[in-house]
Design a protein around this motif. Structure first.
Motif, PDB file in Angstrom:
ATOM      1  N   ARG A 193      -8.396 108.544 129.804  1.00 14.75           N
ATOM      2  CA  ARG A 193      -8.176 109.815 129.088  1.00 14.75           C
ATOM      3  C   ARG A 193      -7.294 110.744 129.917  1.00 14.75           C
ATOM      4  NH1 ARG A 193     -13.092 113.008 126.647  1.00 14.75           N
ATOM      5  NH2 ARG A 193     -12.201 112.538 124.653  1.00 14.75           N
ATOM      6  N   LYS A 194      -7.560 110.812 131.224  1.00  9.66           N
ATOM      7  CA  LYS A 194      -6.763 111.669 132.099  1.00  9.66           C
ATOM      8  C   LYS A 194      -5.319 111.184 132.145  1.00  9.66           C
ATOM      9  CE  LYS A 194      -6.647 113.577 136.743  1.00  9.66           C
ATOM     10  NZ  LYS A 194      -7.263 113.575 138.077  1.00  9.66           N
ATOM     11  N   ALA A 195      -5.121 109.878 132.230  1.00 11.24           N
ATOM     12  CA  ALA A 195      -3.772 109.324 132.255  1.00 11.24           C
ATOM     13  C   ALA A 195      -3.040 109.623 130.952  1.00 11.24           C
ATOM     14  CB  ALA A 195      -3.826 107.821 132.501  1.00 11.24           C
ATOM     15  N   ALA A 196      -3.738 109.539 129.830  1.00  9.17           N
ATOM     16  CA  ALA A 196      -3.117 109.830 128.539  1.00  9.17           C
ATOM     17  C   ALA A 196      -2.732 111.304 128.439  1.00  9.17           C
ATOM     18  CB  ALA A 196      -4.060 109.459 127.402  1.00  9.17           C
ATOM     19  N   LEU A 197      -3.571 112.190 128.954  1.00 11.83           N
ATOM     20  CA  LEU A 197      -3.252 113.622 128.925  1.00 11.83           C
ATOM     21  C   LEU A 197      -2.051 113.931 129.816  1.00 11.83           C
ATOM     22  CD1 LEU A 197      -6.810 115.227 128.973  1.00 11.83           C
ATOM     23  CD2 LEU A 197      -5.166 115.196 127.088  1.00 11.83           C
ATOM     24  N   ILE A 198      -1.998 113.305 130.978  1.00 17.21           N
ATOM     25  CA  ILE A 198      -0.858 113.514 131.873  1.00 17.21           C
ATOM     26  C   ILE A 198       0.416 112.992 131.225  1.00 17.21           C
ATOM     27  CG2 ILE A 198       0.159 112.797 134.075  1.00 17.21           C
ATOM     28  CD1 ILE A 198      -2.700 112.902 135.232  1.00 17.21           C
ATOM     29  N   VAL A 249     -17.508 103.958 132.160  1.00 18.56           N
ATOM     30  CA  VAL A 249     -17.418 105.403 131.890  1.00 18.56           C
ATOM     31  C   VAL A 249     -16.325 106.003 132.761  1.00 18.56           C
ATOM     32  CG1 VAL A 249     -18.627 107.595 132.091  1.00 18.56           C
ATOM     33  CG2 VAL A 249     -19.809 105.622 131.151  1.00 18.56           C
ATOM     34  N   ARG A 250     -16.288 105.632 134.013  1.00 17.94           N
ATOM     35  CA  ARG A 250     -15.261 106.131 134.919  1.00 17.94           C
ATOM     36  C   ARG A 250     -13.881 105.645 134.447  1.00 17.94           C
ATOM     37  NH1 ARG A 250     -16.040 104.149 140.676  1.00 17.94           N
ATOM     38  NH2 ARG A 250     -18.071 104.107 139.738  1.00 17.94           N
ATOM     39  N   ASP A 251     -13.806 104.413 134.013  1.00 16.13           N
ATOM     40  CA  ASP A 251     -12.550 103.865 133.519  1.00 16.13           C
ATOM     41  C   ASP A 251     -12.092 104.611 132.279  1.00 16.13           C
ATOM     42  OD1 ASP A 251     -10.431 101.995 133.614  1.00 16.13           O
ATOM     43  OD2 ASP A 251     -11.367 100.902 131.965  1.00 16.13           O
ATOM     44  N   GLU A 252     -13.020 104.948 131.400  1.00 15.47           N
ATOM     45  CA  GLU A 252     -12.681 105.693 130.183  1.00 15.47           C
ATOM     46  C   GLU A 252     -12.159 107.080 130.541  1.00 15.47           C
ATOM     47  OE1 GLU A 252     -12.036 106.205 126.245  1.00 15.47           O
ATOM     48  OE2 GLU A 252     -12.781 104.388 127.187  1.00 15.47           O
ATOM     49  N   LYS A 253     -12.772 107.728 131.532  1.00 17.64           N
ATOM     50  CA  LYS A 253     -12.305 109.054 131.947  1.00 17.64           C
ATOM     51  C   LYS A 253     -10.920 108.967 132.561  1.00 17.64           C
ATOM     52  CE  LYS A 253     -16.749 111.291 132.692  1.00 17.64           C
ATOM     53  NZ  LYS A 253     -17.641 111.913 133.676  1.00 17.64           N
ATOM     54  N   SER A 254     -10.659 107.936 133.354  1.00 16.12           N
ATOM     55  CA  SER A 254      -9.342 107.807 133.972  1.00 16.12           C
ATOM     56  C   SER A 254      -8.285 107.495 132.919  1.00 16.12           C
ATOM     57  CB  SER A 254      -9.351 106.735 135.059  1.00 16.12           C
ATOM     58  OG  SER A 254      -9.582 105.464 134.505  1.00 16.12           O
TER      59      SER A 254
END
Length: 63
Positions: free
Chosen positions: A31-36, A24-29
């Motif tokens: 997603r954050k990397a993709a948004l950045i 879950v943490r990996d998925e959030k990171s």
């Protein structure tokens, strides 16, 4: 053997559905990397478009 109580069923299902390895943490990171990355691409594209428009503007006023 006795049947598990409802509380034990909840604990069992929670432990089996909760990822242990941090997915879950990996998925959030991710997603954050993709948004950045998307924000950087969008900003870069706008800067390039501004630069091209500036060149046309300056070229038109050269006369």
């Amino acid at each position: 053997m006795t049947a598990p109580t409802p509380e034990e069923n909840v604990e069992q299902s929670a432990s089996t559905t909760t990822p242990v390895d941090g997915t879950v943490r990996d998925e959030k990171s991710k997603r954050k990397a993709a948004l950045i990355r998307a924000a950087i691409y969008i900003a870069g594209t706008h800067f390039f478009a501004f630069f091209v428009m500036l060149l046309f503007y300056l070229g038109g006023h050269r006369h």
